[in-house]
Design a protein around this motif. Sequence first.
Motif, PDB file in Angstrom:
ATOM      1  N   ALA A 108       0.825  -1.200   0.000  1.00  0.00           N
ATOM      2  CA  ALA A 108       0.000   0.000   0.000  1.00  0.00           C
ATOM      3  C   ALA A 108       0.862   1.254   0.000  1.00  0.00           C
ATOM      4  O   ALA A 108       0.610   2.206  -0.757  1.00  0.00           O
ATOM      5  N   LEU A 109       1.880   1.271   0.844  1.00  0.00           N
ATOM      6  CA  LEU A 109       2.762   2.436   0.919  1.00  0.00           C
ATOM      7  C   LEU A 109       3.487   2.655  -0.398  1.00  0.00           C
ATOM      8  O   LEU A 109       3.591   3.794  -0.892  1.00  0.00           O
ATOM      9  N   ASN A 110       3.975   1.581  -1.005  1.00  0.00           N
ATOM     10  CA  ASN A 110       4.649   1.703  -2.303  1.00  0.00           C
ATOM     11  C   ASN A 110       3.705   2.267  -3.358  1.00  0.00           C
ATOM     12  O   ASN A 110       4.095   3.131  -4.160  1.00  0.00           O
ATOM     13  N   ALA A 111       2.469   1.772  -3.370  1.00  0.00           N
ATOM     14  CA  ALA A 111       1.496   2.247  -4.356  1.00  0.00           C
ATOM     15  C   ALA A 111       1.192   3.726  -4.161  1.00  0.00           C
ATOM     16  O   ALA A 111       1.138   4.501  -5.124  1.00  0.00           O
ATOM     17  N   LEU A 112       1.006   4.143  -2.917  1.00  0.00           N
ATOM     18  CA  LEU A 112       0.663   5.537  -2.637  1.00  0.00           C
ATOM     19  C   LEU A 112       1.813   6.484  -2.952  1.00  0.00           C
ATOM     20  O   LEU A 112       1.585   7.649  -3.293  1.00  0.00           O
ATOM     21  N   MET A 113       3.040   6.005  -2.843  1.00  0.00           N
ATOM     22  CA  MET A 113       4.190   6.850  -3.127  1.00  0.00           C
ATOM     23  C   MET A 113       4.505   6.931  -4.625  1.00  0.00           C
ATOM     24  O   MET A 113       5.182   7.863  -5.058  1.00  0.00           O
ATOM     25  N   ASN A 114       4.001   5.972  -5.408  1.00  0.00           N
ATOM     26  CA  ASN A 114       4.404   5.903  -6.816  1.00  0.00           C
ATOM     27  C   ASN A 114       3.264   6.014  -7.820  1.00  0.00           C
ATOM     28  O   ASN A 114       3.530   6.129  -9.019  1.00  0.00           O
ATOM     29  N   GLU A 115       2.018   5.982  -7.343  1.00  0.00           N
ATOM     30  CA  GLU A 115       0.869   6.033  -8.239  1.00  0.00           C
ATOM     31  C   GLU A 115      -0.026   7.199  -7.847  1.00  0.00           C
ATOM     32  O   GLU A 115       0.072   7.734  -6.741  1.00  0.00           O
ATOM     33  N   HIS A 116      -0.918   7.573  -8.772  1.00  0.00           N
ATOM     34  CA  HIS A 116      -1.911   8.611  -8.457  1.00  0.00           C
ATOM     35  C   HIS A 116      -3.253   7.958  -8.160  1.00  0.00           C
ATOM     36  O   HIS A 116      -3.764   7.177  -8.964  1.00  0.00           O
TER      37      HIS A 116
ATOM     38  N   ARG B 258       0.637   8.551   8.356  1.00  0.00           N
ATOM     39  CA  ARG B 258       1.641   9.528   8.819  1.00  0.00           C
ATOM     40  C   ARG B 258       2.696   9.769   7.733  1.00  0.00           C
ATOM     41  O   ARG B 258       3.112  10.910   7.495  1.00  0.00           O
ATOM     42  N   HIS B 259       3.130   8.698   7.091  1.00  0.00           N
ATOM     43  CA  HIS B 259       4.199   8.818   6.101  1.00  0.00           C
ATOM     44  C   HIS B 259       3.754   9.650   4.904  1.00  0.00           C
ATOM     45  O   HIS B 259       4.484  10.559   4.468  1.00  0.00           O
ATOM     46  N   ILE B 260       2.590   9.362   4.348  1.00  0.00           N
ATOM     47  CA  ILE B 260       2.178  10.113   3.157  1.00  0.00           C
ATOM     48  C   ILE B 260       1.893  11.569   3.495  1.00  0.00           C
ATOM     49  O   ILE B 260       2.138  12.459   2.677  1.00  0.00           O
ATOM     50  N   ARG B 261       1.399  11.840   4.714  1.00  0.00           N
ATOM     51  CA  ARG B 261       1.170  13.237   5.092  1.00  0.00           C
ATOM     52  C   ARG B 261       2.499  13.969   5.264  1.00  0.00           C
ATOM     53  O   ARG B 261       2.620  15.141   4.891  1.00  0.00           O
ATOM     54  N   GLN B 262       3.497  13.306   5.801  1.00  0.00           N
ATOM     55  CA  GLN B 262       4.816  13.924   5.934  1.00  0.00           C
ATOM     56  C   GLN B 262       5.429  14.235   4.574  1.00  0.00           C
ATOM     57  O   GLN B 262       6.198  15.185   4.436  1.00  0.00           O
ATOM     58  N   GLU B 263       5.041  13.446   3.562  1.00  0.00           N
ATOM     59  CA  GLU B 263       5.527  13.672   2.205  1.00  0.00           C
ATOM     60  C   GLU B 263       4.704  14.722   1.460  1.00  0.00           C
ATOM     61  O   GLU B 263       4.967  15.014   0.297  1.00  0.00           O
ATOM     62  N   GLY B 264       3.696  15.281   2.133  1.00  0.00           N
ATOM     63  CA  GLY B 264       2.877  16.317   1.520  1.00  0.00           C
ATOM     64  C   GLY B 264       1.735  15.802   0.668  1.00  0.00           C
ATOM     65  O   GLY B 264       1.095  16.572  -0.067  1.00  0.00           O
TER      66      GLY B 264
ATOM     67  N   ALA C 213      -3.390  11.507  12.882  1.00  0.00           N
ATOM     68  CA  ALA C 213      -2.339  11.116  11.936  1.00  0.00           C
ATOM     69  C   ALA C 213      -2.563  11.727  10.560  1.00  0.00           C
ATOM     70  O   ALA C 213      -1.635  11.817   9.756  1.00  0.00           O
ATOM     71  N   GLY C 214      -3.817  12.147  10.292  1.00  0.00           N
ATOM     72  CA  GLY C 214      -4.101  12.789   9.012  1.00  0.00           C
ATOM     73  C   GLY C 214      -5.219  12.171   8.208  1.00  0.00           C
ATOM     74  O   GLY C 214      -5.468  12.590   7.074  1.00  0.00           O
TER      75      GLY C 214
END
Length: 228
Positions: A36-44, A64-70, A93-94
């Motif tokens: 899930a984290l990989n998909a959210l960081m690399n896909e729209h 938390r991670h995706i919110r920290q990444e904006g 957490a967001g």
Amino acid sequence: MRILLVEDDHLLGRTMLDMLRADQHTVDWVDDGQQALNALMNEHFDLAILDLTLPRVDGLDIVRHIRQEGNRLPVIILTARAELEEKLQGLDAGADDYLTKPFAMAELKARIRAVTRRTSSTSRDELIVGRLALDTASGRLTVGTESVTLARSEFQILQYMMRHPDQVATRRRLEEQLYGWEPGAESNALEVHIHHLRRRVGKATIRTIRGVGYLLDSQAACGVPECP
């Protein structure tokens, strides 16, 4: 709308997948936190529906991670953790909303509508490339002085290409916008949608990169003499 569904209960995941696709959403389903984290960081995606108790990476850590990444992606947490403190942790957490199991599918649909309305009204997202302006909340395309509401498939393709102008969009990546990670239904469906889009934005605006895919040409999208 393209949705990432993150749920490790396969029976529930399959039920939700069928329900969301019946509502004409493009849905990708994973059952693992790292995936899930990989998909959210690399896909729209337009929305994530996220379980908390997941293999490898916990759902709260993902938020938390995706919110920290904006990343402002709307997130609905879906979990069996029903304690007030845990709900507050998820929201802090967001996450945009929190739904506890068991739940009615009708309520999930209502939460999806509410979250997408709220996020679109507070952060209107308009993509502009040359003379093209696409309102991602309504799917309305404006070309110069003319406007039209795009069909879902056309919107998904054009939205991706306008987010990545002058970059080659492979057939596989564009088909993912239509069907998610599962194979599409018709081999020539993408060409048909591209043909319809070219009639709206101009043939030269969407170039064919033979053997690879398509490219949205920002200079052609400017037109003459509207853009320098």
